[in-house]
Scaffold this active site. Structure first.
Site, PDB file in Angstrom:
ATOM      1  N   GLU A   1       0.726  -1.348  -0.009  1.00 46.74           N
ATOM      2  CA  GLU A   1      -0.066   0.337  -0.280  1.00 46.74           C
ATOM      3  C   GLU A   1       0.713   1.241  -0.252  1.00 46.74           C
ATOM      4  O   GLU A   1       0.664   2.093   0.533  1.00 46.74           O
ATOM      5  CB  GLU A   1      -0.871  -0.414   1.137  1.00 46.74           C
TER       6      GLU A   1
ATOM      7  N   GLU B   1      -5.630  -7.769  -1.347  1.00 47.49           N
ATOM      8  CA  GLU B   1      -7.147  -8.083   0.360  1.00 47.49           C
ATOM      9  C   GLU B   1      -7.822  -7.319  -0.438  1.00 47.49           C
ATOM     10  O   GLU B   1      -8.058  -6.776  -1.170  1.00 47.49           O
ATOM     11  CB  GLU B   1      -5.688  -6.689   0.372  1.00 47.49           C
TER      12      GLU B   1
END
Length: 370
Positions: free
Chosen positions: A166, A285
């Protein structure tokens, strides 16, 4: 494609595998997880191959200095994955401070007097920190597993390498800094390891100039220095990565509104893979917190069912949606590792059924036995 056949993925995240493989008392959890989930038909697990700094079970204690016991823990994870028929996505650093992350690299450079800025974002542009990270990448990829004798870069149990979990570069909303970093680091990985796929680790947010920026869950996320299209178009990136957290990203409390966002979010990125990127898109995810007000198990099951269906229907037509990995699976006795999203899949029969059904559906597309 894998070995010349389609490979659509039903997978999961267990970030904690290396950490638990270090000590004798917790190591059996790794085998329990991999063997149990293999029997559910899941094929790929995403996990951390990093832990930076002087904290408990740090893999990289200082730049280029490693704790051999922790490295042996990672050896064990890879060996057990191979034994269980599971392939791994290894993430190489965290954007967040958890497990050290980019902040730890900046602290190291600053402490040694070579850092050019104390900003966490200097991880992406400081030349000394780039050298630190390249040295780390090379050390991991050229590591010879003490159990199998295979260097990581040659190990078929490793499916892909993820550059960073991320990434955000708030200091440069244009996205130029992050694009340059992705180009340099992905090319470096390929120079050391030409056998494994490489992905970035993006959440999938569109940049401010993207025609798809209206798909973002909020205007703010277009200013964090990432752009799904630009970052994923880089030739040394093999597949695009996207995350899905409707309860974290959206202000609505209505479950159906969240699910409708998930459908549109996924289909938009699959379309990008088909038309612009010309490469697979993996939803690496997705999850739903059990701390939401009014949460019940049916909410998580609806998210799983929605995600599975959006993957399955395009997969039947050979489209770019390559699969999804739920966040996250635990085994019994791991309550302290639960981040509100984790659960033991075989303890919830309805959830277990949804997950195994998807494994069977994708196995048929992949040409594997039912």
């Amino acid at each position: 494609m894998l070995d010349g056949r389609p490979f659509y993925i039903n997978g999961w995240n267990s970030y904690w595998l290396m950490d638990h493989a270090v000590e004798d008392h917790s190591r059996p959890r790794v085998r329990e997880m991999l063997q149990a989930v293999s029997k559910m038909g899941l094929t790929v697990c995403r996990t951390w191959a990093f832990s930076d700094g002087g904290s408990y079970h740090s893999l990289q204690v200082l730049p280029g200095q490693f704790d051999e016991l922790v490295f042996k823990g990672l050896d064990y994870v890879i060996a057990e994955a191979r034994r269980s028929g599971i392939r791994l996505i290894l993430s190489l650093v965290n954007n967040l401070q958890t497990y050290g992350g980019k902040t730890q690299y900046v602290k190291w450079a600053w402490k040694e007097g070579v850092g050019i800025s104390s900003s966490n974002d200097s991880f992406f542009y400081d030349p000394c920190i780039r050298i630190y990270f390249k040295d780390y990448i090379k050390a991991v990829l050229t590591r010879k597993n003490t159990i199998t004798g295979i260097e990581y870069r040659d190990d078929p149990a490793i499916f892909a390498l993820e550059l960073i979990n991320e990434p955000h570069c708030m200091s440069d909303p244009s996205g130029d800094t992050l694009v340059d970093w992705i180009k340099e680091m992905s090319a470096f990985v390929k120079s050391v390891d030409d056998k494994h796929l490489v992905t970035v680790g993006l959440e999938g947010f569109y940049g401010p100039k993207s025609l798809s920026s209206s798909m973002n869950p909020s205007a703010w996320v277009s200013t964090i220095g990432t752009d799904f299209i630009r970052d994923s178009q880089i030739p040394t990136i093999d597949f695009a990565s996207v995350h899905i957290y409707p309860d974290q990203w959206l202000s609505t409390d209505k479950v159906e509104d969240k699910l409708e966002f998930v459908r549109k979010w996924m289909l938009s990125h699959i379309e990008d893979g088909d038309t612009q990127l010309k490469k697979p898109v993996m939803f690496t995810e997705y999850g739903l917190s059990d701390q939401n007000e009014g949460f019940n198990l049916s909410h998580r099951n609806k998210l799983i069912k929605t995600t599975n269906n959006v993957i399955y229907k395009p997969a039947k037509g050979g489209r770019s949606g390559a699969g999804s990995l739920i966040w996250q699976f635990l085994v019994g006795g791991m309550e302290e590792y639960n981040d509100d999203f984790g659960f033991v899949p075989w303890e919830r029969s309805s959830t277990f059924s949804l997950i195994t059904k998807q494994s069977c559906r994708l196995a048929l597309i992949n040409g594997q036995p039912d």
